[in-house]
Scaffold this active site. Structure first.
Site, PDB file in Angstrom:
ATOM      1  CE1 TYR A  26      74.247  38.306  65.828  1.00 49.64           C
ATOM      2  CE2 TYR A  26      72.979  36.325  66.289  1.00 49.64           C
ATOM      3  CZ  TYR A  26      73.036  37.651  65.898  1.00 49.64           C
ATOM      4  OH  TYR A  26      71.877  38.317  65.572  1.00 49.64           O
ATOM      5  CB  SER A  27      80.805  31.902  64.577  1.00 46.04           C
ATOM      6  OG  SER A  27      79.905  30.958  65.080  1.00 46.04           O
ATOM      7  CG  ASN A  28      81.216  37.119  63.603  1.00 48.50           C
ATOM      8  OD1 ASN A  28      81.707  36.679  62.583  1.00 48.50           O
ATOM      9  ND2 ASN A  28      79.905  37.251  63.771  1.00 48.50           N
ATOM     10  CG  ASP A  62      79.845  34.384  60.962  1.00 47.68           C
ATOM     11  OD1 ASP A  62      79.892  35.286  60.097  1.00 47.68           O
ATOM     12  OD2 ASP A  62      79.053  34.423  61.919  1.00 47.68           O
ATOM     13  CG  HIS A  84     100.985  46.156  72.970  1.00 49.08           C
ATOM     14  ND1 HIS A  84     101.253  47.219  73.789  1.00 49.08           N
ATOM     15  CD2 HIS A  84     100.045  45.417  73.611  1.00 49.08           C
ATOM     16  CE1 HIS A  84     100.514  47.133  74.878  1.00 49.08           C
ATOM     17  NE2 HIS A  84      99.770  46.045  74.790  1.00 49.08           N
ATOM     18  CG  HIS A 143      75.897  41.398  65.210  1.00 46.67           C
ATOM     19  ND1 HIS A 143      77.046  40.647  65.194  1.00 46.67           N
ATOM     20  CD2 HIS A 143      75.458  41.425  63.935  1.00 46.67           C
ATOM     21  CE1 HIS A 143      77.292  40.236  63.965  1.00 46.67           C
ATOM     22  NE2 HIS A 143      76.340  40.695  63.175  1.00 46.67           N
TER      23      HIS A 143
END
Length: 129
Positions: free
Chosen positions: A118-120, A28, A20, A96
Site C-alpha cells: 500500500y505504498s501508493n 510501489d 492544475h 484500495h
C-alpha cells in the site's frame, strides 16, 4: 546540467508538463499500472528506489492540492501512512480497489521499487498562486 532537484530527464519533463488538477500516481512496485497514463518506471530492484525518497523529491517540485491513498495503509504499512499523513495534510483515504480505479484517470504514474504494501498515493496538482 541541472544544479539539483530531479535529474531523471523523463521524470523532470513529465512533471513539468502537469497542470492544475492533473493527477499523478506515485506507487510501489506491485501496483497494477493502468493503460493510458504516461509511466516513468524508476524501479531498479525491489526496494530501490524507495517510495519515501521519490515522494519527497516530487513534493519538492509540485504544488499538491489533494492526495488520496488506500485506507489499508493505516494498518498494513503504518510507516508509509505516517509519512503520507505528515507530508500531505489534505490526505484522503479510500478503499484500495477505489484507488486502483482512480489511478486509471491519472496523467502520470511514477513507479518506484518499493516493496511494502500500500505504498501508493495519487496527487492532484494545484497552483502556486
Amino acid at each position: 546540467m541541472k544544479r539539483g532537484g530531479i535529474v531523471n530527464a523523463q521524470l523532470a519533463g513529465a512533471l513539468a508538463r502537469l497542470g492544475h488538477t492533473d493527477t499523478l500516481v506515485v506507487c510501489d512496485a506491485g501496483l497494477p499500472i493502468p493503460h493510458g497514463p504516461e509511466v516513468v518506471d524508476l524501479a531498479f530492484r525491489l526496494g530501490i528506489p524507495g517510495f519515501g525518497p521519490v515522494l519527497e523529491g516530487i513534493l519538492e517540485e509540485l504544488v499538491v492540492e489533494e492526495a488520496v491513498a488506500a485506507r489499508e495503509v493505516e494498518g498494513a504499512n503504518p510507516d508509509c501512512h505516517a509519512l503520507l499523513a505528515s507530508r500531505l495534510p489534505e490526505l484522503k483515504l479510500v478503499p484500495h480497489w477505489e484507488l486502483k480505479l482512480r489511478a486509471a484517470d491519472a496523467r502520470l504514474v511514477v513507479r518506484t521499487g518499493e516493496a511494502t504494501p500500500y505504498s501508493n498515493v495519487i496527487l492532484r496538482c494545484g497552483v502556486p498562486f
